[in-house]
Design an enzyme around this catalytic site. Structure first.
Site, PDB file in Angstrom:
ATOM      1  N   ASN A 122     -10.243  -0.337   0.583  1.00  0.00           N
ATOM      2  CA  ASN A 122      -8.441  -0.362  -0.278  1.00  0.00           C
ATOM      3  C   ASN A 122      -7.733  -0.774  -1.447  1.00  0.00           C
ATOM      4  O   ASN A 122      -8.495  -1.749  -1.312  1.00  0.00           O
ATOM      5  CB  ASN A 122      -8.057  -1.021   1.429  1.00  0.00           C
ATOM      6  CG  ASN A 122      -6.386  -0.711   1.388  1.00  0.00           C
ATOM      7  OD1 ASN A 122      -5.684  -0.584   0.345  1.00  0.00           O
ATOM      8  ND2 ASN A 122      -5.589  -1.920   2.698  1.00  0.00           N
TER       9      ASN A 122
ATOM     10  N   HIS B 111      -3.460   7.101   2.481  1.00  0.00           N
ATOM     11  CA  HIS B 111      -4.316   5.459   1.587  1.00  0.00           C
ATOM     12  C   HIS B 111      -4.892   5.552   2.588  1.00  0.00           C
ATOM     13  O   HIS B 111      -5.024   5.915   3.796  1.00  0.00           O
ATOM     14  CB  HIS B 111      -2.960   4.478   2.519  1.00  0.00           C
ATOM     15  CG  HIS B 111      -3.134   3.492   2.172  1.00  0.00           C
ATOM     16  ND1 HIS B 111      -4.221   3.089   0.910  1.00  0.00           N
ATOM     17  CD2 HIS B 111      -2.938   2.327   2.984  1.00  0.00           C
ATOM     18  CE1 HIS B 111      -3.874   1.793   1.252  1.00  0.00           C
ATOM     19  NE2 HIS B 111      -3.964   1.194   2.460  1.00  0.00           N
TER      20      HIS B 111
ATOM     21  N   CYS C 142       0.888  -1.273   0.185  1.00  0.00           N
ATOM     22  CA  CYS C 142      -0.212   0.010   0.068  1.00  0.00           C
ATOM     23  C   CYS C 142       0.824   1.636   0.072  1.00  0.00           C
ATOM     24  O   CYS C 142       0.523   2.514  -0.183  1.00  0.00           O
ATOM     25  CB  CYS C 142      -0.634   0.333   1.389  1.00  0.00           C
ATOM     26  SG  CYS C 142      -1.734  -1.245   1.384  1.00  0.00           S
TER      27      CYS C 142
HETATM   28  N1  ACO Z   1     -16.743  -8.767  10.009  1.00  0.00           N
HETATM   29  C1  ACO Z   1     -17.914  -9.225  11.477  1.00  0.00           C
HETATM   30  N2  ACO Z   1     -17.012  -9.530  12.522  1.00  0.00           N
HETATM   31  C2  ACO Z   1     -15.971  -9.493  11.940  1.00  0.00           C
HETATM   32  C3  ACO Z   1     -15.152  -8.802  10.628  1.00  0.00           C
HETATM   33  C4  ACO Z   1     -15.521  -9.344  10.051  1.00  0.00           C
HETATM   34  N3  ACO Z   1     -15.917  -8.834   8.918  1.00  0.00           N
HETATM   35  N4  ACO Z   1     -13.904  -9.205  11.224  1.00  0.00           N
HETATM   36  C5  ACO Z   1     -13.214  -9.680  11.918  1.00  0.00           C
HETATM   37  N5  ACO Z   1     -14.049  -9.822  13.057  1.00  0.00           N
HETATM   38  C6  ACO Z   1     -14.495 -10.171  14.968  1.00  0.00           C
HETATM   39  C7  ACO Z   1     -12.852 -10.424  14.837  1.00  0.00           C
HETATM   40  O1  ACO Z   1     -13.390 -11.686  14.591  1.00  0.00           O
HETATM   41  C8  ACO Z   1     -13.065 -10.216  16.666  1.00  0.00           C
HETATM   42  O2  ACO Z   1     -13.794 -11.228  16.394  1.00  0.00           O
HETATM   43  P1  ACO Z   1     -13.964 -11.118  18.040  1.00  0.00           P
HETATM   44  O3  ACO Z   1     -13.680 -10.258  19.626  1.00  0.00           O
HETATM   45  O4  ACO Z   1     -14.709 -12.800  18.904  1.00  0.00           O
HETATM   46  O5  ACO Z   1     -12.421 -11.878  18.001  1.00  0.00           O
HETATM   47  C9  ACO Z   1     -13.358  -8.495  16.218  1.00  0.00           C
HETATM   48  O6  ACO Z   1     -14.341  -8.501  14.703  1.00  0.00           O
HETATM   49  C10 ACO Z   1     -12.996  -7.448  16.423  1.00  0.00           C
HETATM   50  O7  ACO Z   1     -11.388  -7.920  15.424  1.00  0.00           O
HETATM   51  P2  ACO Z   1     -10.621  -7.193  16.071  1.00  0.00           P
HETATM   52  O8  ACO Z   1      -9.769  -7.574  14.129  1.00  0.00           O
HETATM   53  O9  ACO Z   1      -9.795  -6.959  17.273  1.00  0.00           O
HETATM   54  O10 ACO Z   1     -11.222  -5.857  15.041  1.00  0.00           O
HETATM   55  P3  ACO Z   1     -10.143  -4.063  14.227  1.00  0.00           P
HETATM   56  O11 ACO Z   1     -10.959  -3.244  15.209  1.00  0.00           O
HETATM   57  O12 ACO Z   1      -9.439  -4.341  14.656  1.00  0.00           O
HETATM   58  O13 ACO Z   1     -11.169  -4.242  12.632  1.00  0.00           O
HETATM   59  C11 ACO Z   1      -9.644  -4.587  10.527  1.00  0.00           C
HETATM   60  C12 ACO Z   1     -10.293  -5.252  11.956  1.00  0.00           C
HETATM   61  C13 ACO Z   1     -10.957  -3.558  10.003  1.00  0.00           C
HETATM   62  C14 ACO Z   1      -9.211  -5.349  10.206  1.00  0.00           C
HETATM   63  C15 ACO Z   1      -8.358  -3.557  11.384  1.00  0.00           C
HETATM   64  O14 ACO Z   1      -7.841  -4.338  12.644  1.00  0.00           O
HETATM   65  C16 ACO Z   1      -7.830  -2.724  10.258  1.00  0.00           C
HETATM   66  O15 ACO Z   1      -8.267  -2.365   9.290  1.00  0.00           O
HETATM   67  N6  ACO Z   1      -6.548  -3.053  10.197  1.00  0.00           N
HETATM   68  C17 ACO Z   1      -5.813  -2.757   9.089  1.00  0.00           C
HETATM   69  C18 ACO Z   1      -5.936  -3.407   7.897  1.00  0.00           C
HETATM   70  C19 ACO Z   1      -4.742  -2.842   6.923  1.00  0.00           C
HETATM   71  O16 ACO Z   1      -5.053  -1.764   6.640  1.00  0.00           O
HETATM   72  N7  ACO Z   1      -4.578  -3.494   6.231  1.00  0.00           N
HETATM   73  C20 ACO Z   1      -2.593  -2.630   5.142  1.00  0.00           C
HETATM   74  C21 ACO Z   1      -2.611  -2.709   3.875  1.00  0.00           C
HETATM   75  S1  ACO Z   1      -3.010  -4.464   2.695  1.00  0.00           S
HETATM   76  C22 ACO Z   1      -1.586  -4.615   2.252  1.00  0.00           C
HETATM   77  O17 ACO Z   1      -0.807  -3.804   2.249  1.00  0.00           O
HETATM   78  C23 ACO Z   1      -1.581  -5.312   0.556  1.00  0.00           C
END
Ligand code: ACO
Length: 332
Positions: A287, A257, A117
């Site tokens: 994204n 980004h 990214c």
């Molecule tokens: N729908 C419903 N529930 C979900 C989903 C979904 N799509 N995805 C995860 N959950 C659940 C998890 O299982 C977890 O449940 P649990 O508490 O029972 O274990 C709960 O939601 C919370 O999960 P977290 O991972 O802690 O949620 P968070 O608030 O961190 O959000 C997210 C997750 C959206 C992925 C966030 O962490 C994020 O945006 N991270 C950055 C990702 C990113 O930008 N990656 C970069 C680049 S990609 C590249 O470089 C090619």
């Protein structure tokens, strides 16, 4: 260091998104998720995804053609193409070479650059030095990505995030005060397993087993990545502004980004930016990795949000982990 009098200016912009829309409601039918969860946790409502018979170079080529068109330069005038991507048409050759042929930019040097990214920031930093040094006079910087092809639509933790698309800018020489003022690039490979695709490379070549185990899809530690993203984007934004002799108050438009609405808001708040200083399109595109910033820039330019003399701040983070920022004074 700040650049000297000869600078790389952004002469044209272009973008291309697939026409197929994937909504949160459709994802609700594919995995255990909800529109409410996706919207509140990420800010994404829908994203564009390529069809089965579409591939990355098609979008990269269209974005590049539009950037050339807006700059009024024929493809024959291009002398370097840098394509930032981690989702090439195929492992060999570089997709930049395929784009060169599609454009009819015979004679242009062409290579791909993989920084996830952060790819557009890295590619801009590399390309602007060739222009500022006087080596090349017309450089296409493309950020293009079809992450949907590497996404496991059975994995709710990743499949709700990604969208496809391509954006491009044309860099040409210009004079101060306009152009790319400063850039920052960083990486920390100790976090390489935060976002990765296990198989398909030399470590785990493709086999029936790797396919059966779905090891050709992206795996991500989202929560750790989130924290790192906010910190790294803020720090590199501050550093790049300082290099350019600017402060956040001097930024007319911040084009971050688009990974997660909450990341964008947190970085904006930490930098003390007002809402109207930040460009956000994540609700429509998701994204799009390396395409994210050039797509946002092209939209902002075409909407008339960018004026001559404006200071534009770009910042990104991504797999690697990599991160970085760039600041540019719009105009020529
Ligand atoms: N729908 C419903 N529930 C979900 C989903 C979904 N799509 N995805 C995860 N959950 C659940 C998890 O299982 C977890 O449940 P649990 O508490 O029972 O274990 C709960 O939601 C919370 O999960 P977290 O991972 O802690 O949620 P968070 O608030 O961190 O959000 C997210 C997750 C959206 C992925 C966030 O962490 C994020 O945006 N991270 C950055 C990702 C990113 O930008 N990656 C970069 C680049 S990609 C590249 O470089 C090619």
């Amino acid at each position: 260091m700040m650049r000297g009098e000869r600078r790389a200016v952004i002469r044209g912009t272009g973008s291309s998104l697939p026409d197929k829309v994937l909504t949160n409601l459709e994802l609700e039918r594919m995995v255990d998720t909800s529109d409410d969860w996706i919207t509140s946790r990420t800010g994404i409502r829908e994203r564009r995804v390529a069809r089965e018979n579409e591939y990355m170079s098609q979008f990269a080529t269209r974005a590049a053609e539009r950037a050339l068109e807006s700059a009024g330069l024929p493809a024959s005038g291009v002398d370097l193409i840098v394509c930032a991507t981690v989702t090439p048409d195929m492992p060999i050759p570089a997709t930049a070479c395929i784009v060169q042929n599609n454009l009819g930019a015979a004679g242009a040097a062409a290579f791909d650059l993989a920084a996830g990214c952060s790819g557009f920031i890295y590619a801009l930093a590399v390309a602007e030095r060739f222009v500022a040094a006087g080596d090349y006079r017309a450089v296409l910087v493309i950020g293009a990505e079809l992450l949907s092809k590497f996404t496991d639509y059975r994995d709710r933790t990743t499949c709700v995030l990604f969208g496809d698309g391509a954006g491009a800018v044309l860099l040409t020489p210009g004079e101060a005060p306009y152009g790319v003022l400063a850039t920052e690039m960083h990486a920390d490979g100790s976090m390489a397993d935060f976002i990765y695709v296990p198989a398909g490379g030399t470590r785990e070549p493709a086999s029936e087993l790797t396919v059966a185990e779905r090891r050709h899809y992206i795996r991500m530690r989202g929560n750790e990545t989130f924290k790192m993203a906010v910190r790294s984007m803020e720090e590199s934004s501050r550093a790049v502004l300082q290099k350019a002799g600017l402060t956040p108050a001097d930024v007319n438009l911040f084009l971050p980004h688009q990974a997660n609405r909450r990341i964008i808001d947190a970085v904006g708040t930490r930098l003390g930016l007002r809402e109207n200083q930040v460009y956000i399109n994540i609700e429509r595109v998701g994204n799009t990795s390396a395409a994210s910033i050039p797509v946002a820039l092209d939209e902002a330019v075409r909407q008339g949000l960018v004026r001559r003399g404006d200071n534009l701040l770009f910042a990104a983070f991504g797999t690697g982990l990599t991160w970085g920022a760039a600041v540019c004074k719009w105009g020529s």
